[in-house]
Each structure stands twice: as C-alpha cells, then as structure tokens.
Scaffold this motif. Structure first.
Motif, short mmCIF file in Angstrom:
data_model
loop_
_atom_site.label_atom_id
_atom_site.label_comp_id
_atom_site.label_asym_id
_atom_site.label_seq_id
_atom_site.Cartn_x
_atom_site.Cartn_y
_atom_site.Cartn_z
N ALA A 27 0.83 -1.20 0.00
CA ALA A 27 0.00 0.00 0.00
C ALA A 27 0.86 1.25 0.00
O ALA A 27 1.85 1.34 0.73
CB ALA A 27 -0.92 0.00 1.22
N ASN A 28 0.51 2.20 -0.85
CA ASN A 28 1.20 3.48 -0.85
C ASN A 28 0.74 4.23 0.39
O ASN A 28 -0.45 4.40 0.62
CB ASN A 28 0.85 4.27 -2.11
N ARG A 29 1.69 4.66 1.19
CA ARG A 29 1.37 5.35 2.44
C ARG A 29 1.88 6.79 2.33
O ARG A 29 2.95 7.11 2.85
CB ARG A 29 2.03 4.62 3.61
N LEU A 34 9.15 9.00 5.44
CA LEU A 34 9.94 8.40 4.37
C LEU A 34 10.74 7.20 4.88
O LEU A 34 10.81 6.17 4.21
CB LEU A 34 10.86 9.44 3.74
N GLU A 35 11.33 7.31 6.05
CA GLU A 35 12.12 6.21 6.61
C GLU A 35 11.29 4.93 6.72
O GLU A 35 11.77 3.83 6.46
CB GLU A 35 12.69 6.57 7.98
N SER A 36 10.04 5.08 7.09
CA SER A 36 9.14 3.92 7.22
C SER A 36 8.84 3.29 5.86
O SER A 36 8.82 2.07 5.71
CB SER A 36 7.84 4.36 7.89
N VAL A 37 8.62 4.13 4.87
CA VAL A 37 8.32 3.65 3.51
C VAL A 37 9.52 2.93 2.91
O VAL A 37 9.39 1.91 2.23
CB VAL A 37 7.88 4.82 2.61
N LEU A 38 10.72 3.44 3.20
CA LEU A 38 11.93 2.85 2.63
C LEU A 38 12.30 1.52 3.28
O LEU A 38 13.00 0.72 2.67
CB LEU A 38 13.11 3.83 2.76
N GLN A 39 11.85 1.28 4.49
CA GLN A 39 12.15 0.02 5.18
C GLN A 39 11.08 -1.01 4.79
O GLN A 39 10.15 -1.28 5.53
CB GLN A 39 12.17 0.23 6.70
N ASP A 75 8.74 2.36 -8.27
CA ASP A 75 7.32 2.55 -8.04
C ASP A 75 6.76 3.26 -9.26
O ASP A 75 7.43 4.11 -9.85
CB ASP A 75 7.08 3.40 -6.79
N ASN A 76 5.56 2.89 -9.65
CA ASN A 76 5.00 3.48 -10.86
C ASN A 76 3.48 3.47 -10.80
O ASN A 76 2.89 3.03 -9.83
CB ASN A 76 5.49 2.72 -12.10
N TRP A 77 2.86 3.90 -11.87
CA TRP A 77 1.40 3.89 -11.96
C TRP A 77 0.97 2.49 -12.36
O TRP A 77 1.44 1.93 -13.36
CB TRP A 77 0.96 4.91 -13.01
N GLU A 78 0.09 1.89 -11.58
CA GLU A 78 -0.39 0.54 -11.84
C GLU A 78 -1.78 0.62 -12.48
O GLU A 78 -2.64 1.38 -12.03
CB GLU A 78 -0.45 -0.24 -10.52
N TRP A 79 -1.99 -0.19 -13.52
CA TRP A 79 -3.23 -0.11 -14.30
C TRP A 79 -4.50 -0.14 -13.46
O TRP A 79 -5.38 0.68 -13.65
CB TRP A 79 -3.29 -1.25 -15.33
N ASN A 80 -4.60 -1.07 -12.55
CA ASN A 80 -5.83 -1.21 -11.77
C ASN A 80 -5.87 -0.37 -10.51
O ASN A 80 -6.92 -0.19 -9.92
CB ASN A 80 -6.04 -2.68 -11.37
N VAL A 85 -0.66 1.87 -4.83
CA VAL A 85 0.22 0.77 -4.43
C VAL A 85 1.64 1.03 -4.93
O VAL A 85 1.84 1.78 -5.87
CB VAL A 85 -0.27 -0.61 -4.96
N GLN A 86 2.58 0.37 -4.27
CA GLN A 86 3.98 0.47 -4.68
C GLN A 86 4.51 -0.93 -4.96
O GLN A 86 4.21 -1.87 -4.23
CB GLN A 86 4.81 1.12 -3.57
N PHE A 87 5.29 -1.04 -6.02
CA PHE A 87 5.90 -2.32 -6.40
C PHE A 87 7.42 -2.26 -6.40
O PHE A 87 8.08 -3.27 -6.44
CB PHE A 87 5.45 -2.73 -7.81
N GLY A 88 7.96 -1.09 -6.42
CA GLY A 88 9.36 -0.92 -6.73
C GLY A 88 10.36 -1.15 -5.62
O GLY A 88 10.05 -1.09 -4.44
N LEU A 89 11.58 -1.41 -6.07
CA LEU A 89 12.72 -1.45 -5.16
C LEU A 89 13.18 -0.03 -4.84
O LEU A 89 13.83 0.21 -3.84
CB LEU A 89 13.87 -2.24 -5.79
N TYR A 90 12.82 0.91 -5.72
CA TYR A 90 13.15 2.32 -5.53
C TYR A 90 11.87 3.12 -5.35
O TYR A 90 10.92 2.98 -6.12
CB TYR A 90 13.91 2.88 -6.73
N TYR A 91 11.86 3.95 -4.33
CA TYR A 91 10.76 4.86 -4.08
C TYR A 91 10.90 6.06 -5.02
O TYR A 91 12.00 6.57 -5.22
CB TYR A 91 10.81 5.33 -2.62
N ILE A 92 9.80 6.48 -5.59
CA ILE A 92 9.80 7.67 -6.45
C ILE A 92 9.09 8.79 -5.69
O ILE A 92 7.93 8.67 -5.32
CB ILE A 92 9.06 7.41 -7.79
#
Length: 120
Positions: A27-29, A34-39, A75-80, A85-92
């Motif tokens: 889930a995109n929070r 930021l520290e929480s999102v990166l962990q 992280d990118n735009w997901e179709w649905n 949501v986030q999928f990436g190894l790198y936060y954008i």
C-alpha cells in the motif's frame, strides 16, 4: 515455487525457465515518514522466500531455472490501482522532481546477488 518448478520439470521435460515480473504490491502510504516507507521488510521477506524456493528447486531437483526478475525496479502507476500501491525497489518522490530513493530491498538484493555470484 518449489513445487511449481518441480512440476514443470516433470511434466515438460525440464525446459529452461525464467521468472519474469515477480513481485508484490504494498500500500502506498503517502502520509507515512519516508524512513518507514523505505524500510520495506515485507518485500524483502517475499523475495527471500521465492528465491530460497527457487534455489532449492535448482539444487535439490535439478530444475532448469535461468533467471529471476523483480517486478518492479521503480514505483509506478499501476493499471488497476493507479498510485495507491507500490511495487518498486526504488521509491519515487513525485513531489520532488521524481527523485529515486533506494528502499531497504535494494541493499538486500545487492548483498544476495553478491553472495550468489561469488558462490557460482
């Protein structure tokens, strides 16, 4: 994953297999620190489990696995789901010139791949 690789080996004569776009959403929070999102420990555990099973399938069953690709690098735009949501190894950081910031999973992958490359 172990059972699936074994099944492919037995049913299809052990063809070369490449796992593409394997990953999990998180889930995109947007209001979290930021520290929480990166962990992203959940993503690390997910990939660790899959890769451990793949390695066991290769070593114990002789499965012909040639590659494993993570979904996704960024992280990118997901179709649905859009940006929820986030999928990436790198936060954008969309609010800061699309700055790319490595998550904890980047360091984990770097260590794992470095270890595996030394063993092979």
């Amino acid at each position: 994953m172990f059972k699936l690789m074994k099944h492919i080996k037995e049913k299809y004569g052990n063809p070369p297999v490449i796992i593409t776009e394997n990953g999990m959403d998180d889930a995109n929070r947007p209001f979290s620190k930021l520290e929480s999102v990166l962990q992203n420990d959940k993503r690390i555990q997910y990939h660790n489990a899959y890769m451990t099973n793949l390695l066991d399938a290769i070593r114990k069953e002789g499965c012909n696995v040639h590659g494993y690709f993570v979904w996704s690098l960024l992280d990118n735009w997901e179709w649905n789901s859009g940006y929820t949501v986030q999928f990436g190894l790198y936060y954008i950081d969309y609010n800061n010139n699309l700055t790319r910031i490595p998550k904890a999973s980047v360091e984990w992958f770097s260590k794992v791949l470095g270890q595996k490359a030394a063993v092979m």
